[in-house]
Write a protein that holds these residues in place. Structure first.
Motif, PDB file in Angstrom:
ATOM      1  N   ASP A 155     -14.106 -15.730 -29.382  1.00  0.00           N
ATOM      2  CA  ASP A 155     -14.539 -15.291 -30.706  1.00  0.00           C
ATOM      3  C   ASP A 155     -14.587 -13.773 -30.769  1.00  0.00           C
ATOM      4  O   ASP A 155     -15.206 -13.122 -29.937  1.00  0.00           O
ATOM      5  CB  ASP A 155     -15.926 -15.881 -30.995  1.00  0.00           C
ATOM      6  N   LEU A 187     -16.396 -21.095 -30.406  1.00  0.00           N
ATOM      7  CA  LEU A 187     -16.581 -19.759 -30.968  1.00  0.00           C
ATOM      8  C   LEU A 187     -18.032 -19.321 -30.769  1.00  0.00           C
ATOM      9  O   LEU A 187     -18.949 -19.871 -31.377  1.00  0.00           O
ATOM     10  CB  LEU A 187     -16.213 -19.762 -32.452  1.00  0.00           C
ATOM     11  N   HIS A 189     -19.954 -16.881 -31.615  1.00  0.00           N
ATOM     12  CA  HIS A 189     -20.807 -16.314 -32.660  1.00  0.00           C
ATOM     13  C   HIS A 189     -20.810 -17.141 -33.941  1.00  0.00           C
ATOM     14  O   HIS A 189     -21.318 -16.678 -34.964  1.00  0.00           O
ATOM     15  CB  HIS A 189     -20.355 -14.883 -32.978  1.00  0.00           C
ATOM     16  N   VAL A 190     -20.260 -18.343 -33.893  1.00  0.00           N
ATOM     17  CA  VAL A 190     -20.216 -19.208 -35.073  1.00  0.00           C
ATOM     18  C   VAL A 190     -21.169 -20.382 -34.866  1.00  0.00           C
ATOM     19  O   VAL A 190     -21.095 -21.084 -33.852  1.00  0.00           O
ATOM     20  CB  VAL A 190     -18.789 -19.729 -35.340  1.00  0.00           C
ATOM     21  N   ARG A 269     -10.755 -15.372 -36.590  1.00  0.00           N
ATOM     22  CA  ARG A 269     -11.886 -15.218 -35.675  1.00  0.00           C
ATOM     23  C   ARG A 269     -11.460 -14.854 -34.259  1.00  0.00           C
ATOM     24  O   ARG A 269     -12.276 -14.347 -33.482  1.00  0.00           O
ATOM     25  CB  ARG A 269     -12.708 -16.511 -35.605  1.00  0.00           C
ATOM     26  N   THR A 270     -10.224 -15.132 -33.895  1.00  0.00           N
ATOM     27  CA  THR A 270      -9.833 -15.025 -32.488  1.00  0.00           C
ATOM     28  C   THR A 270      -8.756 -13.991 -32.230  1.00  0.00           C
ATOM     29  O   THR A 270      -8.211 -13.934 -31.127  1.00  0.00           O
ATOM     30  CB  THR A 270      -9.355 -16.386 -31.962  1.00  0.00           C
TER      31      THR A 270
END
Length: 278
Positions: A155, A187, A189-190, A269-270
């Protein structure tokens, strides 16, 4: 009906519903795949198709996109126009020859290939063999990333709470909700938040939303209000038909949320700083 038993039967005589055999996945990633982008992605969410390609290419896979592909035939099939659905299906089958895996950016369209093409041609042995071979190498995008590519996502984004919506047919036929949950779970931070009505239809249902607009509108109102009540900052889905309906309802109700296809969400996101944004 529950997922495991027919509720109409007495407790002591309930009969377990038939269970599908677990799918066997290849041990190695293929060098080349086809992408079936779906008509909704092509017309309304082209960025999702491009981001699916980016995700696959980052895994070292070449992506072939046959330009003559069109609808999977699901609208005709579910509306009872069987012969028209067969005509569409024959065209798609001819485009995806050669044995490469077919990656689909929608669980419901992947389900059409895998579950319903064999039903369409059950009385045509030669065609049935072709569609069964296609079904065996068809994967929904998140399923393929998780089980065949075995991706490990890093992430790169800021902390975010998201709610996941999965189309009812994709959930039922392809277990897309499980694949998406597993990828989002990588992820750091999700945070995926639960919401009421998560397993319920958004009310789109293709032609259902046109034929039954009042019922469809009530269903999507329940869905969007539950998504808002969850506290999520964003909505993610693997099915763009649902996103059309949900995003339209968000706008109509002035709800400050927006849905995004999971391919675009994962790609954004990545990305490392060295990767292009488009």
């Amino acid at each position: 009906m529950s997922n495991l038993f027919y509720n109409a039967a007495p407790q002591e005589t309930r009969i377990a519903a038939p269970q599908k055999a677990a799918r066997q996945y290849p041990a190695h990633k293929p060098k080349t795949v086809y992408l079936f982008g779906t008509c909704v992605v092509d017309l309304f969410f082209p960025e999702a198709g491009m981001d699916a390609i980016h995700l696959l290419e980052r895994e070292g896979i070449n992506v072939d996109f046959p330009q003559d592909q069109s609808c999977c035939g699901q609208p005709a099939y579910t509306s009872g126009y069987t012969e028209q659905a067969r005509e569409v299906a024959r065209t798609q089958v001819e485009l995806f020859k050669g044995g490469w895996p077919v990656i689909v950016t929608s669980g419901s369209c992947a389900g059409m290939f895998r579950e319903h093409y064999p039903d369409l041609f059950k009385d045509e042995p030669e065609m049935l063999a072709k569609v069964q071979e296609l079904a065996d190498r068809t994967y929904e995008l998140t399923e393929f990333l998780l089980h065949v590519c075995q991706v490990q996502l890093t992430d790169q984004g800021e902390p975010l709470q998201i709610a996941l919506h999965t189309s009812c047919s994709a959930r039922r036929e392809m277990n897309t909700h499980l694949h998406a949950r597993a990828l989002i779970g990588q992820l750091e931070h999700v945070e995926r938040v639960e919401h009421d009505h998560e397993s319920e239809c958004c009310g789109f249902g293709g032609t259902f939303s046109v034929r039954m607009p009042d019922i469809s509108g009530a269903m999507v109102a329940d869905k969007t209000q539950a998504l808002q009540a969850s506290g999520a900052q964003q909505v993610v889905s693997a099915d763009c038909g649902c996103l059309l309906n949900i995003n339209g309802a968000f706008d109509k109700q002035n709800i400050p949320l927006a849905g995004q296809h999971i391919a675009s969400f994962l790609w954004q996101r990545t990305q490392s700083k060295q990767e292009p944004s488009t």
